[in-house]
Design an enzyme around this catalytic site. Sequence first.
Site, short mmCIF file in Angstrom:
data_model
loop_
_atom_site.label_atom_id
_atom_site.label_comp_id
_atom_site.label_asym_id
_atom_site.label_seq_id
_atom_site.Cartn_x
_atom_site.Cartn_y
_atom_site.Cartn_z
CE1 TYR A 33 27.61 42.05 41.62
CE2 TYR A 33 27.36 40.69 43.46
CZ TYR A 33 28.51 40.68 41.78
OH TYR A 33 29.09 39.51 41.99
NE ARG A 52 32.36 45.49 47.85
CZ ARG A 52 33.08 43.68 47.29
NH1 ARG A 52 34.06 43.13 47.85
NH2 ARG A 52 31.51 43.29 47.74
NE ARG A 100 19.32 48.10 24.18
CZ ARG A 100 19.97 48.10 23.04
NH1 ARG A 100 20.23 49.10 22.08
NH2 ARG A 100 21.35 47.23 23.35
CG HIS A 102 24.83 51.65 23.53
ND1 HIS A 102 23.67 51.82 22.40
CD2 HIS A 102 25.17 51.33 23.61
CE1 HIS A 102 23.94 50.85 21.95
NE2 HIS A 102 24.89 50.27 22.95
CE LYS A 149 30.16 41.99 45.15
NZ LYS A 149 29.81 40.56 44.59
CD GLU A 182 38.09 38.85 41.37
OE1 GLU A 182 38.24 38.81 42.46
OE2 GLU A 182 38.10 39.68 40.24
CG LEU A 208 34.84 42.58 44.19
CD1 LEU A 208 34.44 43.84 43.29
CD2 LEU A 208 33.74 42.05 44.76
N1 PLP Z 1 35.76 37.88 43.20
C1 PLP Z 1 34.49 38.03 42.74
C2 PLP Z 1 34.37 38.46 41.34
C3 PLP Z 1 33.07 37.89 43.36
O1 PLP Z 1 32.42 37.69 42.77
C4 PLP Z 1 33.47 38.34 44.33
C5 PLP Z 1 31.87 37.80 45.53
O2 PLP Z 1 31.04 38.36 44.88
C6 PLP Z 1 34.35 38.05 45.04
C7 PLP Z 1 36.02 37.97 44.94
C8 PLP Z 1 34.33 38.41 47.13
O3 PLP Z 1 34.09 39.78 47.06
P1 PLP Z 1 33.83 39.72 48.90
O4 PLP Z 1 34.77 38.98 49.84
O5 PLP Z 1 33.61 41.20 49.20
O6 PLP Z 1 32.50 38.26 49.33
#
Ligand code: PLP
Length: 286
Positions: A33, A52, A100, A102, A149, A182, A208
């Site tokens: 996403y 990304r 379904r 895997h 992501k 994070e 991320l």
């Molecule tokens: N880290 C995580 C785990 C996130 O889910 C997000 C945003 O959803 C971010 C960092 C920040 O990313 P961005 O600045 O691209 O929104």
Amino acid sequence: MSRIAYVNGRYRPHRDALVHIEDRGYQFSDGVYEVCEVSGGRLVDERRHMERLQRSLAELHIRLPMTLRALSVVLHETIRRNRVDWGIVYLQITRGVARRDHAFPAPEVTPSLVVTARALSKTRNEALAAKGIAVVSVPDNRWARVDIKTVGLLPNVLARQTAVEQGARDAWFVDRDGRVTEGASTNAWIVTKAGTVVTRPAADHAILRGITRMVLFDAINAKGLALEERAFTLAEAYAAREAFVTAASQIVLPVVAIDGRPIGGGKPGPIASALRREFHRYAEAG
Ligand code: PLP
């Protein structure tokens, strides 16, 4: 006004916006996403978010279900149909619908695409930033590829719930060595007593690569602030002069408490506040 979502080729009223029970996003979290900020009805940093997205898809061997140009039209049309002036646009692409099993479906199926847009209250967000937020630390128990992501966010969900139950807004993940990775849906930052802005590097797949984080590097450099991309410990964070989080939906939010300990006297710091104010000078507006 009723909300409209884009689902696999059609714009649908929100209540009828459905995906199949055998969509692999539903069955396996087999999808990715993106969330982009919408400001003045325009997409912020679309190019970087699309880069990304393409990287996340490539890592999972899912193909983009339409051209980037067509996807951009869908994103803008969803924003327009929902009359979002300030808020977010969300897009999700999964491997698609298949019986379904895997392993990847063979032959390949068409990936599913869902887009929604939502207005947010700018006043409420500004009030939150003016007050600052509390965060709590939790062990980082996620998989080793959080640089992708994916929609597989259960550890993040549980972390945020822990935060809420403790009266905080966000949770900071801490790795086995006691170093902050994070936030549950944000990147984490501190400003040391010496005034250096510190955030974890993205090279080792432990965070991320936030788009807001990348844009903020430009803002920090332009302001001539000292910046270090390195891991910092929770102990360092407790002793920091300032702390803050970044995400597309919140831009920069000052952190005023970590695990109940006040940071920067319990008030938003000047560097976080200035970076928040100046962020859009460095972001790309579509
Ligand atoms: N880290 C995580 C785990 C996130 O889910 C997000 C945003 O959803 C971010 C960092 C920040 O990313 P961005 O600045 O691209 O929104």
